[in-house]
Write an enzyme that holds these catalytic residues in place. Structure first.
Site, PDB file in Angstrom:
ATOM      1  N   ASP A  72      -5.376  33.926 -18.262  1.00 15.14           N
ATOM      2  CA  ASP A  72      -6.246  32.758 -18.248  1.00 15.14           C
ATOM      3  C   ASP A  72      -5.360  31.563 -18.528  1.00 15.14           C
ATOM      4  O   ASP A  72      -4.440  31.637 -19.355  1.00 15.14           O
ATOM      5  CB  ASP A  72      -7.360  32.872 -19.290  1.00 15.14           C
ATOM      6  CG  ASP A  72      -8.458  31.833 -19.066  1.00 15.14           C
ATOM      7  OD1 ASP A  72      -8.791  31.563 -17.890  1.00 15.14           O
ATOM      8  OD2 ASP A  72      -8.979  31.286 -20.049  1.00 15.14           O
ATOM      9  N   PHE A 156      -1.802  23.881  -6.761  1.00 12.12           N
ATOM     10  CA  PHE A 156      -3.254  23.740  -6.730  1.00 12.12           C
ATOM     11  C   PHE A 156      -3.700  23.161  -8.067  1.00 12.12           C
ATOM     12  O   PHE A 156      -2.887  22.942  -8.977  1.00 12.12           O
ATOM     13  CB  PHE A 156      -3.929  25.090  -6.454  1.00 12.12           C
ATOM     14  CG  PHE A 156      -3.592  26.159  -7.456  1.00 12.12           C
ATOM     15  CD1 PHE A 156      -4.387  26.369  -8.569  1.00 12.12           C
ATOM     16  CD2 PHE A 156      -2.463  26.951  -7.300  1.00 12.12           C
ATOM     17  CE1 PHE A 156      -4.068  27.345  -9.501  1.00 12.12           C
ATOM     18  CE2 PHE A 156      -2.139  27.938  -8.229  1.00 12.12           C
ATOM     19  CZ  PHE A 156      -2.953  28.130  -9.337  1.00 12.12           C
ATOM     20  N   LYS A 179       8.820  26.278  -9.063  1.00 12.86           N
ATOM     21  CA  LYS A 179       7.655  26.293  -9.956  1.00 12.86           C
ATOM     22  C   LYS A 179       7.563  27.620 -10.704  1.00 12.86           C
ATOM     23  O   LYS A 179       7.349  27.640 -11.923  1.00 12.86           O
ATOM     24  CB  LYS A 179       6.378  26.042  -9.152  1.00 12.86           C
ATOM     25  CG  LYS A 179       5.122  25.959 -10.024  1.00 12.86           C
ATOM     26  CD  LYS A 179       3.871  25.828  -9.187  1.00 12.86           C
ATOM     27  CE  LYS A 179       2.636  26.045 -10.039  1.00 12.86           C
ATOM     28  NZ  LYS A 179       1.409  26.152  -9.260  1.00 12.86           N
TER      29      LYS A 179
END
Length: 201
Positions: A72, A156, A179
């Site tokens: 998460d 995103f 990234k």
């Protein structure tokens, strides 16, 4: 070969974790939740990233009888006391509306001009749960400063507005490899590798 279930239907996450496990020399077969379409999505009722990751991992481990990995993550803005945090994906009200979430956050920070007050970080908790109830959680962070306008077309979510600490680019201006090397999720998943090795061999 031990099968590991990743509690996501996001193919990007599956590809990313497969690459991390392969780089670490782990032999485990990784499949996404799509391999078990009858298992319902888990409501994220926790109040921390770690709690939500564990909820998802335990639910999948119980349902499949296999070890499960879940994560998460979200954006934590210093001046907002860590918000949007666990509400990052539904900050504007509807889950997964990246543009609305980004627009709302920029509007909320509209009066804050100085970079020193626009600090933020992406946070990720990654959890491994076994069918017997054994659990482990690790975390990763990526710090930066929030831009006043989006830049870049990669990534995103809030990637286009977080300028990476020590860099002039936003997360959305980095290549996928750049990234993954520094991201909160990459750090958390790499920290999970020794845990997988310890618990699964």
């Amino acid at each position: 070969m031990t099968r590991l279930i990743l509690a996501t239907r996001n193919n990007g996450k599956i590809v990313e974790l497969r690459a991390i496990l392969a780089d670490a020399g782990l032999p485990h077969e990784l499949v996404g939740a799509d391999a078990y379409p009858d298992i319902p999505d888990v409501r994220e009722t926790g109040v921390t990233f770690a709690e939500n990751a564990l909820l998802k991992a335990h639910a999948l481990a119980r349902a499949t009888g296999l070890p499960a990995v879940a994560d998460d993550s979200g954006l934590c803005v210093d001046v907002l006391g860590g918000a949007p945090g666990i509400f990052s994906a539904r900050w504007a009200g509807r889950h997964g509306d990246d543009q609305a979430n980004l627009d709302l956050l920029l509007a909320q920070l509209g009066d804050i001009d100085a970079d020193e007050h626009r600090g933020a970080h992406f946070a990720c908790a990654a959890a491994l749960a076994l069918p017997d109830g054994t659990e482990r959680v690790v975390e990763g962070q990526l710090r930066g400063v929030l831009r006043h306008a989006p830049a870049g077309s990669g990534g995103f979510g809030y990637d286009p507005i977080l300028q990476v600490e020590g860099d002039t680019r936003t997360c959305a201006e980095l290549t996928a490899a750049e990234k993954n090397a520094i991201s909160h999720r990459g750090k958390a998943f790499r920290a999970l590798v020794p845990v997988v090795r310890e618990l699964l061999g």
